[in-house]
Design an enzyme around this catalytic site. Structure first.
Site, PDB file in Angstrom:
ATOM      1  N   ARG A   1      15.505  79.266 -86.635  1.00  0.00           N
ATOM      2  CA  ARG A   1      15.199  79.207 -86.139  1.00  0.00           C
ATOM      3  C   ARG A   1      17.285  78.811 -84.820  1.00  0.00           C
ATOM      4  NH1 ARG A   1      14.701  74.995 -82.901  1.00  0.00           N
ATOM      5  NH2 ARG A   1      12.986  73.948 -83.321  1.00  0.00           N
TER       6      ARG A   1
ATOM      7  N   TYR B   1      16.962  95.292 -63.408  1.00  0.00           N
ATOM      8  CA  TYR B   1      16.296  95.355 -64.033  1.00  0.00           C
ATOM      9  C   TYR B   1      15.021  94.373 -63.871  1.00  0.00           C
ATOM     10  CZ  TYR B   1      13.493  94.948 -68.207  1.00  0.00           C
ATOM     11  OH  TYR B   1      11.916  95.611 -68.889  1.00  0.00           O
TER      12      TYR B   1
ATOM     13  N   ASP C   1      25.178  92.514 -67.673  1.00  0.00           N
ATOM     14  CA  ASP C   1      24.037  93.598 -68.915  1.00  0.00           C
ATOM     15  C   ASP C   1      25.152  94.883 -68.757  1.00  0.00           C
ATOM     16  OD1 ASP C   1      22.060  94.448 -69.812  1.00  0.00           O
ATOM     17  OD2 ASP C   1      20.298  93.227 -68.338  1.00  0.00           O
TER      18      ASP C   1
ATOM     19  N   LYS D   1      17.253  98.867 -76.944  1.00  0.00           N
ATOM     20  CA  LYS D   1      17.334  99.868 -76.203  1.00  0.00           C
ATOM     21  C   LYS D   1      18.930 100.571 -76.970  1.00  0.00           C
ATOM     22  CE  LYS D   1      14.738  98.514 -73.039  1.00  0.00           C
ATOM     23  NZ  LYS D   1      15.275  98.198 -71.456  1.00  0.00           N
TER      24      LYS D   1
HETATM   25  C1  LIG Z   1      14.549  96.662 -70.762  1.00  0.00           C
HETATM   26  C2  LIG Z   1      15.950  95.925 -70.058  1.00  0.00           C
HETATM   27  C3  LIG Z   1      16.207  94.571 -70.395  1.00  0.00           C
HETATM   28  C4  LIG Z   1      15.323  93.640 -71.026  1.00  0.00           C
HETATM   29  O1  LIG Z   1      15.121  93.967 -72.264  1.00  0.00           O
HETATM   30  P1  LIG Z   1      14.003  93.620 -73.102  1.00  0.00           P
HETATM   31  O2  LIG Z   1      14.312  94.186 -74.223  1.00  0.00           O
HETATM   32  O3  LIG Z   1      12.837  95.134 -73.094  1.00  0.00           O
HETATM   33  O4  LIG Z   1      12.927  92.582 -72.699  1.00  0.00           O
HETATM   34  C5  LIG Z   1      16.723  93.674 -69.788  1.00  0.00           C
HETATM   35  N1  LIG Z   1      17.921  94.273 -68.809  1.00  0.00           N
HETATM   36  C6  LIG Z   1      18.159  95.957 -68.906  1.00  0.00           C
HETATM   37  C7  LIG Z   1      19.061  96.974 -68.230  1.00  0.00           C
HETATM   38  C8  LIG Z   1      16.825  97.038 -69.444  1.00  0.00           C
HETATM   39  O5  LIG Z   1      17.122  98.462 -69.486  1.00  0.00           O
END
Ligand SMILES: *Cc1c(COP(=O)(O)O)cnc(C)c1O
Length: 403
Positions: free
Chosen positions: A65, A118, A190, A215
């Site tokens: 962890r 998001y 982000d 992604k």
């Molecule tokens: C998908 C996404 C998230 C969240 O990510 P997860 O892996 O689904 O928890 C956060 N920010 C953006 C821009 C995203 O496309």
């Protein structure tokens, strides 16, 4: 993409760095592929060495962890690509978001966020206010006067996305950073939609970068993950402490899959962007389409900013409006044969979504308008199929969307 990442420091390009990633010390072993250390912990002879491993991220690997060699390999690789000092890999993008927010804010603090974030992140900010007494002000993001007006004496954090979802707004990050830093607030970005191949926020003064590695980093729709990258060591250690408490850290197998995807990230991003260029331009010229929200289109409100900040490509996830509205948009997604109707983005296959009936279904028309989504909006995450095959599919589905 051919410019060295750090002029004068490391002259290797990002394509090379993504392949020859800095592995952690493996007692002299040099495996070509980072092994999966599928273990919850490690044995010790010296109790002080174990304590040291539990107390700090750069001590011996002790408990998974807290730190694990496979997870560390991914963290080091992403930190290197983003130009950060260190990274923390997490189990999802949302765990990266919440670890940063809970590790950086406390009751009585104030945050400023871009309004079209998001959905999960927007919910997290709302819950910070309701449960923990951290208020947030939403701004458009590209209006620096609005940002300056939103900043209060207790503003600790400004949160933006490089390219927003699904409207693809691109804020002027250097100006955001300047305004935030003048008031002692940190800037969190982000960078999921751009990836470090297209944009590296730390080079523009941001303090923390995070990703949903589910992604583009993973890239094959087979793993869920997130990562947080830091510009400075003190903040890294503070958020690492929070991550150890909250326990959202990445599993070794998920980290390994993500690292496997990372090796081809520059290659895939180049093709994602090339395909998106073809598709966005053909959509813009199609009579059934009233608007294409992709930063590469000259009519996009942030096209000039995007040209300046994203010279290597505008990403492959964007939205467009079907002129005939909601039912036509729903007919479009139902008639796709090659592109797949599914959430997520950044994988090898093209995905399409009707946000008004799925990701944004809780919003009324006013809420949709604030999010930049119409009843006829389609979000498209352009994958790596041949662009002409993809266009054939989109064009036949558009015939069902003529109204
Ligand atoms: C998908 C996404 C998230 C969240 O990510 P997860 O892996 O689904 O928890 C956060 N920010 C953006 C821009 C995203 O496309």
């Amino acid at each position: 993409m051919s410019e060295p990442i750090f002029a004068g420091q490391d002259v290797r390009r990002i394509e090379t760095r993504a392949i020859h990633v800095p592995l952690p010390d493996l007692d002299g072993l040099r495996p070509l592929s980072m092994p999966i250390f599928q273990t919850s912990g490690f044995a010790f002879d010296d109790p002080d060495a174990l304590t040291d491993g539990l107390n700090r991220p750069d001590g011996a690997f002790g408990y998974s962890r807290l730190s694990n060699p496979t997870v560390r390999a991914l963290e080091n690789a992403v930190a290197d690509l983003e130009g950060g000092v260190a990274a923390v890999a997490t189990a999802s993008g949302m765990s990266a978001v919440n670890t940063v927010l809970l590790g950086s804010l406390r009751a009585g603090d104030h945050a400023v966020m871009q309004r079209q974030l998001y959905g999960g992140t927007t919910s997290s900010f709302r819950h910070l206010a309701e449960r923990f007494g951290v208020e947030t002000t939403g701004i458009v993001g590209d209006d620096i006067a609005e940002l300056r007006a939103a900043i209060r004496p207790n503003t600790k954090l400004v949160y933006v996305e490089t390219i927003t979802n699904p409207t693809t707004r691109v804020c002027d990050l250097p100006a955001v950073v300047e305004a935030a830093h003048e008031h002692g607030a940190i800037v969190v970005v982000d960078n999921t939609f751009a990836t470090p191949v297209l944009f590296r926020p730390l080079e523009h003064g941001a303090d923390i970068v995070l990703h949903s590695t589910t992604k583009y980093f993973g890239g094959h729709s087979d793993v869920t993950g997130g990562v947080i990258v830091f510009a400075d060591d003190a903040r890294y250690r503070a958020v690492w402490d929070t991550a150890q408490e909250l326990g959202p850290t990445a599993d070794p197998f998920a980290a390994w899959l993500t690292l496997r995807g990372l090796h081809t990230l520059p290659l895939r991003m180049r093709q994602h962007c090339a395909n998106a260029t073809v598709i966005a331009e053909r959509l813009a010229a199609h009579p059934a389409v009233s608007a294409v929200h992709w930063p590469g289109i000259p009519t996009h409100p942030d096209h000039e900013t995007a040209r300046k900040l994203l010279p290597d490509g505008y990403g492959s996830t964007f939205s467009f409006d079907v002129a005939a509205g909601r039912e036509a948009a729903r007919a479009f997604v139902s008639h796709l044969r090659l592109a797949v109707m599914a959430p997520s983005l950044g994988g090898i296959e093209t995905l399409a979504l009707h946000p008004a009936s799925t990701s944004h279904r809780q919003l009324d028309d006013a809420g949709l308008a604030a999010a930049g989504v119409g009843q006829g909006t389609i979000r498209l995450a352009v994958g790596l199929e041949h662009a002409d095959d993809l266009w054939s599919d989109l064009a036949q589905a558009l015939e069902h969307a003529a109204g």
